[in-house]
Design a protein around this motif. Sequence first.
Motif, PDB file in Angstrom:
ATOM      1  N   THR A  39       0.932  -1.168   0.046  1.00 52.92           N
ATOM      2  CA  THR A  39      -0.030  -0.030   0.042  1.00 52.92           C
ATOM      3  C   THR A  39       0.852   1.177  -0.230  1.00 52.92           C
ATOM      4  O   THR A  39       0.322   2.453  -0.522  1.00 52.92           O
ATOM      5  CB  THR A  39      -0.875   0.028   1.270  1.00 52.92           C
ATOM      6  N   GLY A  40       2.096   1.287   0.490  1.00 55.39           N
ATOM      7  CA  GLY A  40       2.783   2.463   0.709  1.00 55.39           C
ATOM      8  C   GLY A  40       4.216   1.888   0.918  1.00 55.39           C
ATOM      9  O   GLY A  40       4.595   0.989   1.471  1.00 55.39           O
ATOM     10  N   ALA A  41       5.425   2.790   0.655  1.00 59.89           N
ATOM     11  CA  ALA A  41       6.823   2.663   0.720  1.00 59.89           C
ATOM     12  C   ALA A  41       7.265   3.665   1.233  1.00 59.89           C
ATOM     13  O   ALA A  41       6.965   5.137   1.042  1.00 59.89           O
ATOM     14  CB  ALA A  41       7.255   2.057  -0.576  1.00 59.89           C
ATOM     15  N   GLY A  42       8.261   3.737   1.977  1.00 64.84           N
ATOM     16  CA  GLY A  42       9.192   5.098   2.594  1.00 64.84           C
ATOM     17  C   GLY A  42      10.942   4.438   2.596  1.00 64.84           C
ATOM     18  O   GLY A  42      10.910   3.278   2.817  1.00 64.84           O
ATOM     19  N   ALA A  43      11.623   5.375   2.408  1.00 68.57           N
ATOM     20  CA  ALA A  43      13.010   5.153   2.546  1.00 68.57           C
ATOM     21  C   ALA A  43      13.673   5.969   3.568  1.00 68.57           C
ATOM     22  O   ALA A  43      13.571   7.342   3.144  1.00 68.57           O
ATOM     23  CB  ALA A  43      13.685   4.905   1.039  1.00 68.57           C
ATOM     24  N   LEU A 136      22.867   2.056   5.745  1.00 72.69           N
ATOM     25  CA  LEU A 136      22.699   3.492   5.534  1.00 72.69           C
ATOM     26  C   LEU A 136      21.424   3.858   6.144  1.00 72.69           C
ATOM     27  O   LEU A 136      21.107   5.024   6.205  1.00 72.69           O
ATOM     28  CB  LEU A 136      23.089   3.815   4.029  1.00 72.69           C
ATOM     29  N   GLY A 137      20.519   2.916   5.990  1.00 77.25           N
ATOM     30  CA  GLY A 137      19.208   3.045   6.277  1.00 77.25           C
ATOM     31  C   GLY A 137      18.243   1.841   6.037  1.00 77.25           C
ATOM     32  O   GLY A 137      18.698   0.676   6.070  1.00 77.25           O
ATOM     33  N   SER A 138      17.130   2.388   5.684  1.00 84.25           N
ATOM     34  CA  SER A 138      16.005   1.171   5.310  1.00 84.25           C
ATOM     35  C   SER A 138      15.027   1.507   4.293  1.00 84.25           C
ATOM     36  O   SER A 138      14.549   2.795   4.141  1.00 84.25           O
ATOM     37  CB  SER A 138      15.405   1.015   6.711  1.00 84.25           C
ATOM     38  N   LEU A 139      14.540   0.748   3.765  1.00 89.38           N
ATOM     39  CA  LEU A 139      13.234   0.563   2.691  1.00 89.38           C
ATOM     40  C   LEU A 139      12.252   0.137   3.285  1.00 89.38           C
ATOM     41  O   LEU A 139      12.099  -1.060   3.874  1.00 89.38           O
ATOM     42  CB  LEU A 139      13.530   0.017   1.586  1.00 89.38           C
TER      43      LEU A 139
END
Length: 247
Positions: A39-43, A136-139
Amino acid sequence: MVENRRQRMQALLAADRAARPASAVSLACGRCVVELSVTGAGATVLAEMPTGNGDGDGRPSRGLVHATNPVSAGLEDLQLTVGEGPCLDAFASGGPVLVADLATEVARWPAFTPAACKLGAAAVFSFPLLIGVARLGSLDLYRDTIGPLTRVELADALILSDLATQGVVDDLNGHSVDDVSWLADPHVQIHQAVGMVQVQLVTTTEVALMRLRGYAFTHDIPLAEVAQQVVDRSLRFTDTEDGIHAQ
């Protein structure tokens, strides 16, 4: 097989960019929604916030790179507020965190899970953004219905997380991975507010962040809003005989 799928994703992202010029991270998040039935994604970019004694064992601080919808942005902000959730676990472990039914994870994330479900997340999937062993982070992906990623969707998610990593590297051009203050994001104010509270309470960075999180959680308001109040000097933390409180 995997290389063919990677080439396909690269071709799709190139077509997306031709149709709508945007950052590689933004395009990868958008492609996740299309390809992975989420439904949604963020990085996000994550950096370990020092405790004040230079040991580097503080909690991760965050700068939002992109979110495809308000719920995705809200889930990222929620994890920063309560200090737990799939994004932080993926960053800490260096491996994917796959939760097909979020409602069953209350014991794992007692603060995050009920609030995330209330926001509309039923399943969450987080993938670390890695270059070698460097994190570095996450998806971060969510669904508004329960259910796991299929084998093909998981393979594509891993490919897209790798392509998003390359996008983050491009965006980091000239910046330190340990400094996310350059990001055009409301969380930049959180870093400023943490510094102000640290001075007000004569304490460590970690404790200052914990106090901000606690105030946000107790009053059920976004951490970014609390930070704004601190920066505007309409909210000040003081150390009194009754304990630390805001006035």
